[in-house]
Design a protein around this motif. Structure first.
Motif, short mmCIF file in Angstrom:
data_model
loop_
_atom_site.label_atom_id
_atom_site.label_comp_id
_atom_site.label_asym_id
_atom_site.label_seq_id
_atom_site.Cartn_x
_atom_site.Cartn_y
_atom_site.Cartn_z
N ALA A 46 0.65 -1.14 0.01
CA ALA A 46 0.11 -0.12 0.23
C ALA A 46 0.99 1.25 -0.05
O ALA A 46 0.60 2.36 0.72
CB ALA A 46 -1.17 -0.09 1.35
N GLY A 47 2.01 1.32 -0.83
CA GLY A 47 2.83 2.18 -0.87
C GLY A 47 3.82 2.85 0.41
O GLY A 47 4.36 3.60 0.53
N THR A 48 3.77 1.80 1.31
CA THR A 48 4.58 1.76 2.57
C THR A 48 5.57 0.70 2.73
O THR A 48 5.56 -0.42 1.88
CB THR A 48 3.66 1.70 3.87
N ARG A 49 6.60 0.83 3.39
CA ARG A 49 7.60 -0.02 3.64
C ARG A 49 7.52 -0.68 5.21
O ARG A 49 8.21 -0.15 5.93
CB ARG A 49 8.81 0.56 3.28
N PRO A 50 6.94 -2.14 5.02
CA PRO A 50 6.66 -2.46 6.57
C PRO A 50 7.78 -3.18 7.19
O PRO A 50 7.83 -3.67 8.43
CB PRO A 50 5.49 -3.26 6.25
N LEU A 51 8.91 -3.43 6.31
CA LEU A 51 9.83 -4.31 6.82
C LEU A 51 10.57 -4.06 7.97
O LEU A 51 10.87 -4.62 9.01
CB LEU A 51 11.05 -4.35 5.68
N LEU A 54 8.38 -5.06 11.31
CA LEU A 54 8.31 -6.30 11.87
C LEU A 54 9.03 -6.40 13.33
O LEU A 54 10.13 -5.97 13.23
CB LEU A 54 8.82 -7.24 10.57
N ALA A 55 8.41 -7.36 14.10
CA ALA A 55 9.05 -7.86 15.35
C ALA A 55 8.75 -9.21 15.53
O ALA A 55 7.56 -9.70 15.41
CB ALA A 55 8.39 -6.81 16.38
N TRP A 56 9.76 -9.85 15.95
CA TRP A 56 9.61 -11.33 16.16
C TRP A 56 9.69 -11.72 17.55
O TRP A 56 10.44 -11.31 18.42
CB TRP A 56 10.71 -12.06 15.43
N ASN A 57 8.42 -12.38 17.92
CA ASN A 57 8.17 -12.62 19.38
C ASN A 57 8.79 -13.95 19.75
O ASN A 57 8.36 -14.61 20.76
CB ASN A 57 6.61 -12.36 19.79
N LEU A 63 3.08 -6.82 13.86
CA LEU A 63 3.20 -5.55 13.16
C LEU A 63 2.25 -4.40 14.21
O LEU A 63 1.66 -4.96 14.85
CB LEU A 63 2.65 -5.35 11.84
N PRO A 64 2.90 -3.17 14.31
CA PRO A 64 2.23 -2.41 15.19
C PRO A 64 0.83 -2.27 14.62
O PRO A 64 0.43 -2.30 13.51
CB PRO A 64 2.81 -0.94 14.91
N PHE A 70 -4.18 0.41 9.43
CA PHE A 70 -4.06 1.22 8.03
C PHE A 70 -4.27 0.31 6.92
O PHE A 70 -4.74 0.60 5.81
CB PHE A 70 -2.70 2.02 8.04
N LEU A 71 -3.53 -1.01 7.10
CA LEU A 71 -3.54 -1.79 5.76
C LEU A 71 -5.19 -2.32 5.65
O LEU A 71 -5.63 -2.53 4.70
CB LEU A 71 -2.63 -3.00 6.33
N ASP A 72 -5.97 -2.46 6.77
CA ASP A 72 -7.27 -2.84 6.80
C ASP A 72 -7.78 -1.61 6.15
O ASP A 72 -9.08 -2.15 5.19
CB ASP A 72 -7.96 -2.96 8.14
N ARG A 73 -7.76 -0.44 6.19
CA ARG A 73 -8.54 0.42 5.81
C ARG A 73 -8.24 0.57 4.18
O ARG A 73 -9.13 1.09 3.52
CB ARG A 73 -8.47 1.81 6.41
N TRP A 74 -6.80 0.65 3.94
CA TRP A 74 -6.44 0.63 2.62
C TRP A 74 -7.15 -0.64 1.65
O TRP A 74 -7.67 -0.26 0.76
CB TRP A 74 -4.86 0.25 2.56
N GLU A 75 -7.14 -1.92 2.42
CA GLU A 75 -7.79 -2.93 1.59
C GLU A 75 -9.33 -2.56 1.43
O GLU A 75 -9.73 -2.88 0.23
CB GLU A 75 -7.70 -4.22 2.33
N GLN A 76 -9.84 -2.13 2.40
CA GLN A 76 -11.30 -1.86 2.23
C GLN A 76 -11.66 -0.70 1.37
O GLN A 76 -12.57 -1.02 0.38
CB GLN A 76 -12.03 -1.24 3.53
#
Length: 298
Positions: A46-51, A54-57, A63-64, A70-76
Motif C-alpha cells: 500500500a505504498g508503505t515499507r513495513p519491513l 516487523l518484530a519477532w516474538n 506489526l504495530p 491502516f492496511l485494513d482501511r487501505w484494503e477496504q
C-alpha cells in the motif's frame, strides 16, 4: 545478458522451509533485508515499507496495531474503488478482472455487453471492397461500431488484410490483437473468424487466407485425418520445417502405443487445403453442404 539472479538459499524450494527465527530458507535478518532490498516488488505494501516495522516474538512476526489498521482501511478502500469501476451505467456489476472495461474516444468506461451493443452501431459491410488507405482518408471512425467478431465490445480499430489491403471490418482491441499477433491455429477456431478474414475482397476472390494462417489450416487438417495405426486419438501436429515450398510436420500420438512421425505437405497441397477450408466456411454461411475435405499426400 546479465548473470542470473542468485538467491540467498541453496535451492529454489528451500525458501519454503521456515527457520527458528521465522524467516524462509534459513536466512538471517540481515540476509533477508539485503535480499528484499534487491526485489523491489517485496519492499512495499500500500505504498508503505513495513519491513523495519516487523518484530519477532519467538513464535510469529508482529506489526504495530496502528499499521495493521491502516492496511485494513487501505484494503477496504481498494475494494470499494474496484467495485465502483466494475459498475455499468445500468447498475450491473462486471467481472472482477475488468472484462467490461471499454476504451472509448473519451477514455475507459465500464459497459456490460447489452449497453455496449446499444451504444454502438452494427457494421453492415458498407466498406467491403474498400482499400484501407482509401478508407482512412474518409475518416470513418471504428469506435462508432460494435466489434464484428466478439459482438460485445465497441470497436477500436479497422482491421484490414495486410496482403491485399482491403478493409475487413471494425474490431475491438482484444480481437484485433488476436487476429494480428495471436496464434492463427486458435484464432481460426473462433466463431466467425474465417468469415471475417474473407471480408477481404482479395482473399474471397482467390479463395484463400493470409499466408500466416496457412500452417494452421494444414495442421488442423492433419490432426483431423492422420492417425497412428488404429489408434482413434487425434495426434498433435506442429510444423518443424518449411523449405522450398514444402511444410514438414511432426505428429505425435499420445495413445497407448505412443509414436511420432512426420508428414510433408507441398505448396500445391497447402493451397488446396486452404481453398477447401475457405469453401467449407462459405458453404456453412450459406447453409449448403460442406464440400469434401482435400487430401495431403506425404
Amino acid at each position: 545478458m546479465g548473470s542470473p539472479r542468485r538467491y540467498p538459499y541453496e535451492e529454489w524450494g528451500d525458501w519454503r522451509a521456515i527457520g527458528g527465527n521465522g524467516l524462509p530458507g534459513g536466512l538471517t535478518w540481515e540476509e533477508f533485508v539485503a535480499y528484499s532490498s534487491q526485489a523491489r516488488h517485496l519492499q512495499n505494501i500500500a505504498g508503505t515499507r513495513p519491513l523495519q516495522l516487523l518484530a519477532w516474538n519467538g513464535e510469529t512476526w508482529l506489526l504495530p496495531r496502528a499499521y495493521t489498521e491502516f492496511l485494513d482501511r487501505w484494503e477496504q478502500r481498494e475494494g470499494e474503488l474496484v467495485d465502483q469501476a466494475r459498475l455499468c451505467r445500468c447498475g450491473a456489476q462486471g467481472p472482477y478482472l475488468g472484462g467490461w472495461r471499454r476504451n472509448t474516444r473519451t477514455g475507459y468506461v465500464t459497459m456490460c455487453p447489452p449497453c455496449a451493443g446499444e451504444s454502438s452501431q452494427l457494421y453492415t459491410g458498407h466498406l467491403r471492397g474498400v482499400l484501407y488507405d482509401a478508407h482512412r482518408r474518409r475518416g470513418t471512425r471504428a469506435d462508432d461500431y460494435l466489434c464484428r467478431l466478439c459482438k460485445q465490445s465497441p470497436a477500436a480499430a479497422w482491421d484490414h488484410c495486410h496482403e491485399h489491403g482491403y478493409v475487413r471490418g471494425p474490431l475491438c482491441g482484444s480481437c484485433n490483437t488476436r487476429e494480428g499477433t495471436g496464434l492463427p491455429y486458435y484464432f481460426l477456431r473462433l466463431e466467425g473468424a474465417a468469415l471475417h478474414l474473407l471480408e477481404c475482397r482479395g482473399c474471397l476472390e482467390q479463395r484463400t487466407l493470409p499466408r500466416r494462417f496457412h500452417t494452421a489450416v494444414v495442421r488442423a487438417h492433419l490432426e483431423q485425418t492422420e492417425r497412428h495405426g488404429r489408434c482413434p486419438r487425434e495426434p498433435y501436429a506442429r510444423e518443424v520445417e518449411h523449405a522450398h515450398g514444402v511444410r514438414r510436420f511432426e505428429l505425435e500420438c499420445s495413445g497407448w502405443h505412443a509414436s511420432r512421425w512426420t508428414k510433408d505437405v507441398t505448396a500445391p497441397e497447402t493451397a488446396a487445403l486452404v481453398q477447401a477450408f475457405v469453401d467449407a466456411a462459405l458453404a456453412a454461411r450459406e447453409g449448403r453442404p460442406s464440400p469434401g475435405p482435400a487430401t495431403a499426400a506425404g
